[in-house]
Structure formats: C-alpha cells, structure tokens
Design an enzyme around this catalytic site. Structure first.
Site, short mmCIF file in Angstrom:
data_model
loop_
_atom_site.label_atom_id
_atom_site.label_comp_id
_atom_site.label_asym_id
_atom_site.label_seq_id
_atom_site.Cartn_x
_atom_site.Cartn_y
_atom_site.Cartn_z
CG ASP A 243 -1.88 1.17 1.24
OD1 ASP A 243 -1.98 1.87 0.20
OD2 ASP A 243 -2.55 1.38 2.28
CE LYS A 250 -0.37 3.75 3.31
NZ LYS A 250 -1.33 4.35 4.27
CD GLU A 322 -5.45 0.65 0.48
OE1 GLU A 322 -5.50 1.85 0.79
OE2 GLU A 322 -5.00 -0.23 1.25
NE ARG A 324 -12.09 3.28 3.68
CZ ARG A 324 -12.06 4.26 4.58
NH1 ARG A 324 -13.04 5.14 4.66
NH2 ARG A 324 -11.05 4.36 5.42
N1 BES Z 1 -3.37 0.18 5.11
C1 BES Z 1 -3.75 1.44 5.62
C2 BES Z 1 -4.05 1.40 7.12
C3 BES Z 1 -2.88 1.12 8.02
C4 BES Z 1 -2.11 2.14 8.51
C5 BES Z 1 -2.63 -0.17 8.44
C6 BES Z 1 -1.07 1.88 9.36
C7 BES Z 1 -1.58 -0.43 9.31
C8 BES Z 1 -0.81 0.58 9.77
C9 BES Z 1 -4.99 1.94 4.91
O1 BES Z 1 -5.14 1.53 3.60
C10 BES Z 1 -4.94 3.42 4.90
O2 BES Z 1 -4.07 3.94 4.27
N2 BES Z 1 -5.88 4.05 5.58
C11 BES Z 1 -5.93 5.47 5.63
C12 BES Z 1 -7.37 5.88 5.46
C13 BES Z 1 -7.56 7.35 5.27
C14 BES Z 1 -6.97 7.78 3.93
C15 BES Z 1 -9.02 7.66 5.32
C16 BES Z 1 -5.41 5.89 6.99
O3 BES Z 1 -5.69 5.24 7.98
O4 BES Z 1 -4.68 6.88 7.05
ZN ZN Z 2 -4.22 -0.20 3.06
MN MN Z 3 -4.16 2.84 2.24
#
Ligand code: BES
Ligand code: ZN
Ligand code: MN
Length: 488
Positions: A243, A250, A322, A324
């Site tokens: 991701d 990110k 992504e 969801r």
């Molecule tokens: N895979 C991440 C969530 C994650 C973050 C898992 C850290 C493990 C450790 C997920 O896809 C994500 O990026 N979520 C975003 C959502 C936001 C853009 C609404 C997040 O949590 O920042």
């Molecule tokens: Zn993710």
């Molecule tokens: Mn993500």
C-alpha cells in the site's frame, strides 16, 4: 520460511540439550531443588536399580526454571514463548510440567507459545547454525492432553504460514504470487482464482480500480471447506500486497511496513487451512481480495467514481482508503452470491485503529450482539484480543456523496472524526443486512519486536481467534434433553 520444531508429549524427561522445569509463585526452595537435581529428574524414570543396570544420563547444557504465574492459558502461552526463545541455539528442549495442574486449555496455550516464540523469518542463505528442532513437554497424563496438542499444532502451523505471507517482501509478493501460494496451501480444497480480466468482466470494480495502477494485476482468491453442518461462514480478507497510498501517496516512512497490508487475507487463508486440518464440521468460504496499490499513469484518480460489485457507486476521494474498496466487492459477493449466514471481514484497515486501541488489540465492529459475544469469547480463549467499537449511525452523513452512493473517506467538512468507524460504516453498506462483523487488525497484524508469543514483523493475528470462534460455532449443540436437565 517457517520450519517449526517438532513438539511432542512424554510422560518422563528425555535427554535434551536444555531442560526446563516449571515453577509457580510460592514454590518452596526445597521442592525446586529436588526438581533441579537434574540427574535425579532424568534417572527417576529410567533407572530401576537392578544389578548391573547402567543408565546413561545425558546432561543438559542449560537448566532453566520457568515461571508459569497463575497457570492460565495466557500465562502458559507467555511462559512457552519465553522458554522456547531462550532455548534458541540448542537443538532440543525438554520442559517438565509435572508439578503443575494442567488442563487442555493450559497445554494448548503453552504449546502455542513454544511454537510461536521460536518462529523466525529470514531470506539469508546462512540459516541458524543450530535451530531448535525438538521440544518435549513432560506431563503426567499424556493421553488426556494429546488432542489439545494436536489442536495447537494445527493452529500454529497455520499462524506461521500467515506470518510467512506477511513477512515476504512485496518485491516477490504480487497478487498473483499470493494466489499461487494460497492455491498450494489449500491443496485438496476448492480454490478458484479470478484474474484481472475476469474481475473486470464480473464487475469487481473496487478490486479493479485499486489494482489498475500496478503493473502486477489484482486477483481474488475464493476457497472453501465444507465440513457439513448448516451454517455457511464467509471470511473476507483485505489483501493489499503493498500500500503506497496510490496517487494519494503516503509519506515514505509510512510505507515501510505496508507489505503487511495483506495481513487480513493471510489470516483468513491460513484459518481455512487450520479449519480443514481440524476437519471442523462447518462450511467456510474465504474471499481474499488481492491488489497492489500503486501510483502510475494507469492508477485511479482522486475524484474517480467507481462501480463496486453489485452496482453501488463510490466516489474515490482518497486512493489511500483502498482497503474498503476491495473489501466492498468481497462483502457484496458474500451477500449476493455466496448467500452467507455470517460474514466476518479481517483487514488492516485504518491507521486510526492502533491510535485508539494500541498494538495489541483489534477493533470489532458489528450490529449483531450475539456474534459480538461469540467473537469476544473466542478472543479470550485464544489470547488474540478484541475490543468492540460502535457503528454509530450519526456518522453516516460523513459518507454522503453528491455524485455517487457513497464517498470512500469521511467528509472532513463535517468534522465528525472516527476514521475507523466511518470505514466500518462504509463496509456495512455492502453486507445486505446479513450477520456481519468487521475486525480492524491494523494494530496487532504487525509487531515492532519480539514480545511474548509475538515475533518481529507479521504476527499472523486472527488465525487463533477465528479458529477458536469457528470451533465453538461448529460444536454440535447440546441435546435439548440434557440442556433442560442441566438448567432445571
Ligand atoms: N493500510 C492502511 C491502514 C494502516 C495504517 C494499516 C497503518 C496499518 C498501519 C490503509 O489503507 C490506509 O491507508 N488508511 C488510511 C485511510 C484514510 C486515507 C481515510 C489511513 O488510515 O490513514
Ligand atoms: Zn491499506
Ligand atoms: Mn491505504
């Protein structure tokens, strides 16, 4: 890749490089000394004192006393991990537990700890010079505890597979690789892999959109075990093999652990292996949605509107939300095609989850109180902890979109917060009102270091929990006659 030591039960202490003797709070020095008389421990069982009899007493290199606290499964899991970890570098360990009252749950916890504590993952060519190969647990009643040992072995073998899948670098771990690994792992079960063309043709719009930025196309792995019984459980796993966030990229530090973003898929696939190995009398289908979330000229854009499986439209305002999107397809498929009686999805879904609950507890979201109680009880038994969080309808407006049925991130203008909750509410929209629970494992899927039964990297979180739950769900109901007599 994981190569777990062999673990067996014995009624007497065998020769071993390391001998460990269990202790409890309040143990007297004299008793301990008696057991610490290593030669005595070893000879007691073999030497009869007959004329001319000569018994070889192999002397261990190390002798440990290992504390077992209150003797619960949790304490014994911790003790098992500690002693196995300390025995690394020796080829064999004998652990004498005969001084403890030990039930099946306790032995299972101990065996889990032993096997999990020595897990390691490396791609180095130079392997450990002397890995721990044999563990013997010495107990008073071998036969009574054998089923619990077999149970632990199946669950931990599966957990180790999940850890291996998570720990594998994303360089190797493409969605197609994951599908191939799953197919090999689940040999003998019904497995179907959908490739990117099939996914597009069948309308898996979330998986397609998330995967389209990568040169390594998405896959959906569907696999099932039918052990009979009337309940059909569907487990849906988030399988983002890496991701980056996509175009909503990110910061690079946040990407460092993102090979773990398929931890949900790993957990549900490995769970299915354990369920089949244990021949649980229940029907379980796994849907693992695998894609790599990359930014590129073919990636989805923030503001794209996509059509999920079954037709619901979604405005993608942040390509980093992504998980969801891929899960929504899987959930809709579980509802509309698989006709699931109960759906559980497992996902490293939100960074907000470890902020709220920390690294050791996963979030549980469900509207079904009975299912919640079952899962919380399984969490207690398995030692994989869960905490229930609310699916607050008040936050639903955060997902309203003018151009689509839903937006994929909560509307920041409404300042409602609760990022893990809005993510769960998004998922709920695809479950067709069926009995469903969502496990957000973003915290416990990954460990920063060795810690009790956890080892640095992927933890395999979810396998022990789900197997414990399915086991209880599959347990044949108590006959009505017996139940009424009991309650009378
Ligand atoms: N895979 C991440 C969530 C994650 C973050 C898992 C850290 C493990 C450790 C997920 O896809 C994500 O990026 N979520 C975003 C959502 C936001 C853009 C609404 C997040 O949590 O920042
Ligand atoms: Zn993710
Ligand atoms: Mn993500």
């Amino acid at each position: 890749m994981a190569d777990l030591p062999s673990l067996r039960l014995a009624g007497s202490v065998p020769g071993a490089d390391v001998l460990a003797v269990a202790t409890r709070p309040g143990d007297g020095g004299a008793e301990l000394l008696a057991d610490l008389d290593v030669h005595g421990v070893l000879e007691r069982d073999k030497a009869k004192g007959e004329a001319g009899e000569v018994v070889t007493v192999p002397t261990p290199e190390l002798v440990f006393l290992v504390g077992t606290g209150d003797g619960t499964a949790t304490a014994l899991r911790k003790a098992g991990a500690a002693i196995a970890r300390r025995s690394k570098g020796s080829a064999s360990l004998a652990l004498d537990l005969r001084r403890l009252p030990l039930d099946a749950a306790g032995l299972q916890g101990l065996a889990e700890g032993l096997l999990l504590g020595v897990y390691g993952f490396t791609l180095k060519d130079t392997a450990e010079p002397r890995p721990l190969r044999t563990i013997t647990v010495v107990v008073s009643d071998v036969d009574a505890l054998k089923p619990a040992l077999a149970q632990a072995q199946a669950v931990i073998a599966a957990t180790a597979v999940a850890r291996d899948l998570v720990n594998t670098p994303a360089l190797d771990k493409t969605p197609a690789w994951l599908a191939a690994r799953a197919t090999a792992l689940l040999k003998g079960l019904t497995v179907r892999v959908r490739d990117e063309q099939q996914l597009r043709a069948e309308g898996w719009g979330g998986v397609t959109a998330v995967g389209q930025g990568s040169a390594r196309p998405p896959r959906v792995i569907e696999a099932s075990w039918d052990g009979g019984g009337s309940t059909h459980v569907v487990l849906v796993g988030k399988g983002i093999t890496f991701d980056t966030g996509g175009l909503s990229i990110k910061p690079s530090d946040s990407m460092l652990t993102m090979k773990m973003d398929m931890g949900g898929a790993a957990a549900v696939l490995a769970t299915l292996r354990a369920v089949a190995d244990l021949k649980l009398p229940i029907k379980v289908t796994v849907v693992a949605c695998a894609a790599e979330n990359m930014p590129s000229g073919t990636a989805q854009r923030p503001s794209d509107v996509i059509r999920q499986y079954g037709g619901t439209t979604v405005e993608v305002l942040n390509t980093d939300a992504e998980g969801r999107l891929v899960l929504a397809d899987g959930l809709a498929y579980a509802d509309q095609v698989l006709d699931a009686d109960v759906i559980v999805d497992v996902a490293t879904l939100t960074g907000a989850m470890p902020v709220a609950l920390g690294k050791k507890i996963a979030g549980l979201f469900t509207d079904d109180d009975a299912l919640s109680a079952q899962l919380l009880a399984a969490a207690d038994r398995s030692g994989e902890r869960l905490w229930r969080l609310p699916l607050v309808d008040d936050y639903l407006p955060a997902l309203d979109s003018a151009t689509a049925d839903l937006r994929n991130i909560g509307n920041p203008k409404l300042k409602l917060g609760g990022g893990s909750i809005t993510a769960a509410l998004f998922l709920r929209a695809f479950t067709g009102g069926r009995s469903w629970a969502h496990l957000d494992i973003a915290g416990p899927a990954w460990s920063g270091g060795d810690d009790d039964e956890l080892t640095k990297g992927g933890t395999g979180y979810g396998v022990r929990l789900l197997v414990a739950w399915l086991q209880e769900l599959a347990a044949p109901p108590v006959p009505a006659a017996r139940r009424s007599r009991k309650s009378a």
